[in-house]
Design an enzyme around this catalytic site. Structure first.
Site, PDB file in Angstrom:
ATOM      1  N   ARG A   1      27.934  41.410  31.475  1.00 50.33           N
ATOM      2  CA  ARG A   1      28.212  40.433  30.425  1.00 50.33           C
ATOM      3  C   ARG A   1      27.554  39.084  30.729  1.00 50.33           C
ATOM      4  O   ARG A   1      27.170  38.353  29.820  1.00 50.33           O
ATOM      5  CB  ARG A   1      29.729  40.242  30.285  1.00 50.33           C
ATOM      6  CG  ARG A   1      30.106  39.477  29.037  1.00 50.33           C
ATOM      7  CD  ARG A   1      31.596  39.256  28.908  1.00 50.33           C
ATOM      8  NE  ARG A   1      32.092  38.363  29.943  1.00 50.33           N
ATOM      9  CZ  ARG A   1      33.365  38.037  30.087  1.00 50.33           C
ATOM     10  NH1 ARG A   1      34.276  38.558  29.281  1.00 50.33           N
ATOM     11  NH2 ARG A   1      33.745  37.213  31.049  1.00 50.33           N
TER      12      ARG A   1
ATOM     13  N   LYS B   1      40.246  43.059  27.742  1.00 44.35           N
ATOM     14  CA  LYS B   1      41.300  42.455  26.923  1.00 44.35           C
ATOM     15  C   LYS B   1      40.728  41.913  25.603  1.00 44.35           C
ATOM     16  O   LYS B   1      41.290  42.165  24.540  1.00 44.35           O
ATOM     17  CB  LYS B   1      41.983  41.303  27.680  1.00 44.35           C
ATOM     18  CG  LYS B   1      42.638  41.724  28.987  1.00 44.35           C
ATOM     19  CD  LYS B   1      43.373  40.576  29.658  1.00 44.35           C
ATOM     20  CE  LYS B   1      42.484  39.427  30.108  1.00 44.35           C
ATOM     21  NZ  LYS B   1      41.527  39.777  31.195  1.00 44.35           N
TER      22      LYS B   1
ATOM     23  N   ARG C   1      37.978  35.219  40.692  1.00 41.92           N
ATOM     24  CA  ARG C   1      38.907  35.443  39.561  1.00 41.92           C
ATOM     25  C   ARG C   1      39.729  36.709  39.800  1.00 41.92           C
ATOM     26  O   ARG C   1      40.918  36.759  39.479  1.00 41.92           O
ATOM     27  CB  ARG C   1      38.127  35.544  38.247  1.00 41.92           C
ATOM     28  CG  ARG C   1      37.694  34.176  37.716  1.00 41.92           C
ATOM     29  CD  ARG C   1      36.523  34.268  36.747  1.00 41.92           C
ATOM     30  NE  ARG C   1      36.796  35.078  35.575  1.00 41.92           N
ATOM     31  CZ  ARG C   1      35.851  35.607  34.794  1.00 41.92           C
ATOM     32  NH1 ARG C   1      34.564  35.414  35.082  1.00 41.92           N
ATOM     33  NH2 ARG C   1      36.185  36.317  33.745  1.00 41.92           N
TER      34      ARG C   1
ATOM     35  N   ARG D   1      29.058  32.205  29.823  1.00 40.24           N
ATOM     36  CA  ARG D   1      30.284  31.711  30.459  1.00 40.24           C
ATOM     37  C   ARG D   1      29.999  31.231  31.870  1.00 40.24           C
ATOM     38  O   ARG D   1      29.424  31.954  32.685  1.00 40.24           O
ATOM     39  CB  ARG D   1      31.356  32.819  30.467  1.00 40.24           C
ATOM     40  CG  ARG D   1      32.184  32.797  29.205  1.00 40.24           C
ATOM     41  CD  ARG D   1      33.231  33.862  29.168  1.00 40.24           C
ATOM     42  NE  ARG D   1      34.196  33.811  30.260  1.00 40.24           N
ATOM     43  CZ  ARG D   1      35.341  34.490  30.260  1.00 40.24           C
ATOM     44  NH1 ARG D   1      35.653  35.250  29.216  1.00 40.24           N
ATOM     45  NH2 ARG D   1      36.160  34.416  31.278  1.00 40.24           N
TER      46      ARG D   1
ATOM     47  N   ARG E   1      49.978  34.375  32.526  1.00 40.39           N
ATOM     48  CA  ARG E   1      49.282  34.691  33.768  1.00 40.39           C
ATOM     49  C   ARG E   1      50.081  34.307  34.999  1.00 40.39           C
ATOM     50  O   ARG E   1      49.628  34.544  36.125  1.00 40.39           O
ATOM     51  CB  ARG E   1      47.974  33.916  33.808  1.00 40.39           C
ATOM     52  CG  ARG E   1      46.760  34.746  33.464  1.00 40.39           C
ATOM     53  CD  ARG E   1      45.631  33.763  33.368  1.00 40.39           C
ATOM     54  NE  ARG E   1      44.363  34.301  33.698  1.00 40.39           N
ATOM     55  CZ  ARG E   1      43.461  34.667  32.776  1.00 40.39           C
ATOM     56  NH1 ARG E   1      43.739  34.636  31.509  1.00 40.39           N
ATOM     57  NH2 ARG E   1      42.276  35.067  33.170  1.00 40.39           N
TER      58      ARG E   1
HETATM   59  P1  AP5 Z   1      36.063  41.783  27.908  1.00 45.41           P
HETATM   60  O1  AP5 Z   1      36.684  42.447  26.744  1.00 45.41           O
HETATM   61  O2  AP5 Z   1      35.406  40.478  27.702  1.00 45.41           O
HETATM   62  O3  AP5 Z   1      37.138  41.687  29.104  1.00 45.41           O
HETATM   63  P2  AP5 Z   1      38.300  40.643  29.347  1.00 45.41           P
HETATM   64  O4  AP5 Z   1      39.396  41.371  29.990  1.00 45.41           O
HETATM   65  O5  AP5 Z   1      38.579  39.883  28.102  1.00 45.41           O
HETATM   66  O6  AP5 Z   1      37.575  39.732  30.430  1.00 45.41           O
HETATM   67  P3  AP5 Z   1      37.587  38.153  30.623  1.00 45.41           P
HETATM   68  O7  AP5 Z   1      36.436  37.820  31.518  1.00 45.41           O
HETATM   69  O8  AP5 Z   1      37.649  37.446  29.301  1.00 45.41           O
HETATM   70  O9  AP5 Z   1      38.927  37.976  31.373  1.00 45.41           O
HETATM   71  P4  AP5 Z   1      39.526  36.755  32.063  1.00 45.41           P
HETATM   72  O10 AP5 Z   1      40.944  37.105  32.136  1.00 45.41           O
HETATM   73  O11 AP5 Z   1      38.873  36.416  33.329  1.00 45.41           O
HETATM   74  O12 AP5 Z   1      39.133  35.539  31.085  1.00 45.41           O
HETATM   75  P5  AP5 Z   1      39.953  34.500  30.223  1.00 45.41           P
HETATM   76  O13 AP5 Z   1      39.079  34.029  29.173  1.00 45.41           O
HETATM   77  O14 AP5 Z   1      41.292  35.027  29.896  1.00 45.41           O
HETATM   78  O15 AP5 Z   1      35.038  42.818  28.556  1.00 45.41           O
HETATM   79  C1  AP5 Z   1      34.235  42.434  29.661  1.00 45.41           C
HETATM   80  C2  AP5 Z   1      32.868  43.146  29.562  1.00 45.41           C
HETATM   81  O16 AP5 Z   1      33.064  44.553  29.690  1.00 45.41           O
HETATM   82  C3  AP5 Z   1      32.162  42.952  28.207  1.00 45.41           C
HETATM   83  O17 AP5 Z   1      30.789  42.879  28.437  1.00 45.41           O
HETATM   84  C4  AP5 Z   1      32.536  44.207  27.421  1.00 45.41           C
HETATM   85  O18 AP5 Z   1      31.572  44.536  26.471  1.00 45.41           O
HETATM   86  C5  AP5 Z   1      32.615  45.247  28.528  1.00 45.41           C
HETATM   87  N1  AP5 Z   1      33.609  46.303  28.247  1.00 45.41           N
HETATM   88  C6  AP5 Z   1      34.843  46.153  27.710  1.00 45.41           C
HETATM   89  N2  AP5 Z   1      35.493  47.353  27.644  1.00 45.41           N
HETATM   90  C7  AP5 Z   1      34.641  48.262  28.178  1.00 45.41           C
HETATM   91  C8  AP5 Z   1      34.747  49.667  28.395  1.00 45.41           C
HETATM   92  N3  AP5 Z   1      35.842  50.372  28.046  1.00 45.41           N
HETATM   93  N4  AP5 Z   1      33.707  50.304  28.984  1.00 45.41           N
HETATM   94  C9  AP5 Z   1      32.582  49.594  29.348  1.00 45.41           C
HETATM   95  N5  AP5 Z   1      32.423  48.268  29.153  1.00 45.41           N
HETATM   96  C10 AP5 Z   1      33.447  47.597  28.570  1.00 45.41           C
HETATM   97  O19 AP5 Z   1      40.193  33.323  31.287  1.00 45.41           O
HETATM   98  C11 AP5 Z   1      39.124  32.529  31.773  1.00 45.41           C
HETATM   99  C12 AP5 Z   1      39.640  31.370  32.569  1.00 45.41           C
HETATM  100  O20 AP5 Z   1      40.423  30.525  31.720  1.00 45.41           O
HETATM  101  C13 AP5 Z   1      40.585  31.720  33.728  1.00 45.41           C
HETATM  102  O21 AP5 Z   1      39.876  31.997  34.917  1.00 45.41           O
HETATM  103  C14 AP5 Z   1      41.401  30.440  33.848  1.00 45.41           C
HETATM  104  O22 AP5 Z   1      40.685  29.450  34.492  1.00 45.41           O
HETATM  105  C15 AP5 Z   1      41.570  30.025  32.405  1.00 45.41           C
HETATM  106  N6  AP5 Z   1      42.771  30.588  31.772  1.00 45.41           N
HETATM  107  C16 AP5 Z   1      42.803  31.408  30.674  1.00 45.41           C
HETATM  108  N7  AP5 Z   1      44.066  31.745  30.374  1.00 45.41           N
HETATM  109  C17 AP5 Z   1      44.855  31.139  31.297  1.00 45.41           C
HETATM  110  C18 AP5 Z   1      46.253  31.119  31.522  1.00 45.41           C
HETATM  111  N8  AP5 Z   1      47.104  31.800  30.725  1.00 45.41           N
HETATM  112  N9  AP5 Z   1      46.718  30.408  32.585  1.00 45.41           N
HETATM  113  C19 AP5 Z   1      45.888  29.704  33.382  1.00 45.41           C
HETATM  114  N10 AP5 Z   1      44.545  29.687  33.222  1.00 45.41           N
HETATM  115  C20 AP5 Z   1      44.026  30.393  32.183  1.00 45.41           C
HETATM  116 MG    MG Z   2      38.546  37.834  27.556  1.00 47.55          MG
END
Ligand code: AP5
Ligand code: MG
Length: 200
Positions: free
Chosen positions: A128, A14, A145, A134, A89
């Site tokens: 990552r 994402k 997660r 993180r 979410r």
């Molecule tokens: P990346 O692009 O970072 O993936 P991502 O989907 O953004 O992964 P996240 O870990 O950020 O998702 P998340 O939903 O757990 O985290 P968030 O910050 O929203 O890619 C991941 C890796 O893969 C990288 O190394 C990248 O280079 C690699 N990659 C990407 N594309 C690739 C491809 N095509 N091929 C190969 N490699 C690839 O949430 C974190 C925490 O915050 C949650 O657990 C929760 O506690 C809280 N939170 C955030 N939003 C909310 C909400 N709306 N409600 C409640 N809690 C929330």
């Molecule tokens: Mg992300």
């Protein structure tokens, strides 16, 4: 305006794809995960509060997320468009987002749902983890997660399917290829106002 949600499990890409989408379509990136991590980095009382949830891989309560999101989104209501990453979410968040957008007459146009196998998600996040800094990129928390995603966030697919906005994108290919699928979906929408249901 062009308002997009990028939806998918942890590690589906994402954040990676949002950065490219923002550049191509000149949108403002709203990531609730980034907002929460900024708060933690600023060492504020809100940061201490949300860290308790993030470190366990649990969702932050809806009230906190909505308050922070409203505040951030309201700074950008005159932007060419918004991309929501990692938000909504829960069904509650999705309903509140619809209410907010309705009030400003700026509906969500497209929901990009990026599909990646659980094995691949785990491999990517463990990769990552080596330099992300993180606190939630550990094997145990990553697995949690993914479970939280399946239980609390996956039901949103049906919510947006009912609105006819979901494009399923096969995310199991290199970054540029996934981006190509996304631009196909978005460009088709911009030209025809049609949603392509799935892109392999
Ligand atoms: P990346 O692009 O970072 O993936 P991502 O989907 O953004 O992964 P996240 O870990 O950020 O998702 P998340 O939903 O757990 O985290 P968030 O910050 O929203 O890619 C991941 C890796 O893969 C990288 O190394 C990248 O280079 C690699 N990659 C990407 N594309 C690739 C491809 N095509 N091929 C190969 N490699 C690839 O949430 C974190 C925490 O915050 C949650 O657990 C929760 O506690 C809280 N939170 C955030 N939003 C909310 C909400 N709306 N409600 C409640 N809690 C929330
Ligand atoms: Mg992300």
């Amino acid at each position: 305006m062009l308002n997009i949600i990028i939806f998918g499990p942890p590690g589906s890409g994402k954040g990676t794809q949002s950065a490219k989408i923002v550049e191509k379509y000149n949108l403002v990136h709203l990531s609730t995960g980034d907002l929460m991590r900024e708060e933690i980095a600023r060492d504020t009382p809100l940061g201490w509060e949300v860290k308790k949830y993030i470190d366990k891989g649990m969702l932050v309560p809806d009230e906190i997320i909505m308050r922070e999101l409203y505040e951030k989104a309201s700074e950008h209501l005159d932007a060419p468009g918004l991309i929501f990453d990692g938000f909504p979410r829960t069904i509650v968040q999705a309903e509140m987002l619809d209410q907010m957008l309705e009030k400003h007459k700026m509906p969500i146009d497209v929901v990009l749902s990026v599909d990646v196998s659980e094995e691949e998600l785990f491999q990517r996040l463990m990769g990552r983890a080596e330099d992300s800094g993180r606190s939630d990129d550990t094997a145990e928390i990553v697995l949690h997660r993914i479970e939280v995603y399946k239980e609390q966030t996956l039901p949103l697919i049906e919510f947006y399917q009912k609105q006819g906005k979901i494009v399923s994108i096969n995310g199991m290919s290199p970054v540029e290829e996934v981006f190509g699928k996304i631009t196909t979906a978005v460009d088709t929408y911009l030209e025809t106002r049609e949603i392509i249901p799935a892109i392999e």
